[in-house]
Structure formats: structure tokens, C-alpha cells
Design a protein around this motif. Structure first.
Motif, PDB file in Angstrom:
ATOM      1  N   LEU A 205      -1.130  -9.622  -2.860  1.00 34.70           N
ATOM      2  CA  LEU A 205      -0.199  -9.374  -2.149  1.00 34.70           C
ATOM      3  C   LEU A 205       0.159 -11.532  -3.172  1.00 34.70           C
ATOM      4  N   LYS A 206      -0.849 -11.837  -2.988  1.00 35.07           N
ATOM      5  CA  LYS A 206      -0.869 -13.038  -2.891  1.00 35.07           C
ATOM      6  C   LYS A 206      -1.374 -13.373  -4.905  1.00 35.07           C
TER       7      LYS A 206
ATOM      8  N   ARG B  14      -3.595  -4.910   7.274  1.00 35.95           N
ATOM      9  CA  ARG B  14      -2.573  -6.947   6.264  1.00 35.95           C
ATOM     10  C   ARG B  14      -3.958  -7.315   6.046  1.00 35.95           C
ATOM     11  N   TRP B  15      -5.284  -7.954   5.523  1.00 36.03           N
ATOM     12  CA  TRP B  15      -6.315  -8.747   4.823  1.00 36.03           C
ATOM     13  C   TRP B  15      -5.941  -8.034   3.037  1.00 36.03           C
TER      14      TRP B  15
ATOM     15  N   ASP C 114      -2.421  -8.162   2.549  1.00 36.59           N
ATOM     16  CA  ASP C 114      -2.057  -9.762   1.878  1.00 36.59           C
ATOM     17  C   ASP C 114      -2.730 -10.591   0.953  1.00 36.59           C
ATOM     18  N   GLY C 115      -4.140 -10.241   0.636  1.00 32.17           N
ATOM     19  CA  GLY C 115      -4.888 -10.271  -0.570  1.00 32.17           C
ATOM     20  C   GLY C 115      -4.236 -10.295  -1.821  1.00 32.17           C
TER      21      GLY C 115
ATOM     22  N   ARG D 144      -0.195  -6.879  -8.945  1.00 35.42           N
ATOM     23  CA  ARG D 144      -0.816  -6.315  -8.131  1.00 35.42           C
ATOM     24  C   ARG D 144      -1.858  -5.621  -7.922  1.00 35.42           C
TER      25      ARG D 144
END
Length: 201
Positions: A80-81, A73-74, A77-78, A89
Motif C-alpha cells: 500500500l505504501k 501485515r508487512w 503495508d509495503g 499496487r
């Protein structure tokens, strides 16, 4: 504390055992960490350990599954941000890794570390480690497929790129662990950039 291991202390005994096992094993290894140390760190009674887990290996496998969910998840998320296009990406993955490498509690990849301590490929701990790498590869493959579509490259190129990307990721993790140099991520990023340029039609 690094975002890959951040979590609030739990009042649930099973969760406390998982938290303690993950932290101690990640820092010191599976064989070097005994059940008594885990129970003490969790603030639990030894008999409660056997209420929830059949063995130390079962606890370790469960702790790794828990880490896999949080780490993925980390990482996703990192990534994609930081990137708005498939190419950015893909490259952003190494920026996310560098942030991790620079943290005080970085001890390499928990799954590679665990797999290196377990001889049998059928052991549940090895299975969890394989599943983690398969999940990571699947995410990289998604980004590779999107890059191939945007660049006009063949999907077979994307499949090969994803496998090579995973090797760059794990290689950067290994080098950063051994050398203590967070910039191993930037070296891997530079190599990845060359790879993308070479594979683009």
C-alpha cells in the motif's frame, strides 16, 4: 534482519518458545529441528514446553500462525505504501518481494516449506499454510477487484487475475530460493505487467 522476522526478544516463556521455533524451523525445517533445540534457543526449561503446547506440531502451528500475522501485515503495508493506484499496487507486490528476497535471512515461503514437509492435508500445520495462502489471495483479490473497476474489466477477470497473481508470487519465491537471485521478483513483475495489459479492455 528482515522486516518479516523483526521482533524484540520476549520475556514471556511462551513467546520465547514461539520465536525460537519460528526462527529454527524457517532456517532448517520442521523435521530437522527438535524440541530440545527449540527449548535451548528459547532459554526455557523443557517442562515449560509442555506447559504451553501438547506437542511439537502444536508449537509449529502456533509459530506459523504468529508468522502469518506479521508477514501479512508487512506485505500489505509495503504494498500500500508503494502504490497509489490499483495497477501500481498490484505491481508493487513484486517490489516488496524483491526487498525480502535480497535479505540475508530469506529462506523461501515458510508456509510452502512447512506444507512440503507434512503429508496429511488435515494436519494443523497444513491448515495454517492453507489459511495463509487464502489470506494472501484475498488481499490480491481486493487489489484485482479495484483494478478491474478502474480498468472497466469484468469481475470474473479480476478473480482469474488474482489466482494467477498468486501463482506468480509463489513462483517468484520458489525461483528466488533455489537460484539465490532476488531479481526473480522483477521477472515476475514483468510477466505480471504483460498480463495486466492483455486483460485490460
Amino acid at each position: 534482519m528482515n522486516t518479516t522476522t523483526d521482533h524484540a526478544p520476549s520475556t514471556d516463556v511462551r513467546e520465547r518458545l514461539l520465536e525460537a521455533a519460528e526462527a529454527l524451523i524457517y532456517a532448517g525445517g520442521i523435521h530437522a529441528t527438535g524440541v530440545d533445540a527449540i527449548v535451548r534457543a528459547a532459554g526455557a526449561a523443557r517442562k515449560s514446553f509442555y506447559t504451553y503446547f501438547d506437542s511439537k506440531d502444536a508449537l509449529v502451528a502456533a509459530a506459523l500462525e504468529r508468522r502469518d500475522e506479521r508477514w501479512m501485515r508487512w506485505f500489505i503495508d509495503g504494498t500500500l505504501k508503494r502504490g497509489r493506484t490499483p495497477r501500481t499496487r498490484l505491481l508493487a507486490m513484486f517490489d516488496v518481494l524483491r526487498e525480502w528476497f535480497a535479505s540475508e535471512d530469506f529462506h523461501g515461503c515458510a508456509f510452502l516449506n512447512a506444507a512440503g514437509e507434512i503429508a496429511s492435508p488435515d494436519d494443523p500445520i497444513r491448515r495454517v499454510s492453507r489459511e495463509h495462502k487464502a489470506r494472501l489471495l484475498a488481499f490480491v483479490r481486493e487489489q484485482s477487484d479495484e483494478w478491474a473497476a478502474a480498468a472497466g474489466a469484468d469481475r470474473r477477470v479480476a478473480a482469474r487475475l488474482a489466482r494467477q497473481w498468486l501463482i506468480l508470487i509463489d513462483g517468484a519465491i520458489g525461483v528466488a530460493l533455489v537460484s539465490g537471485e532476488a531479481d526473480a521478483a522483477l521477472d515476475a513483475r514483468a510477466a505480471a505487467q504483460v498480463m495486466l495489459d492483455a486483460l485490460a479492455p
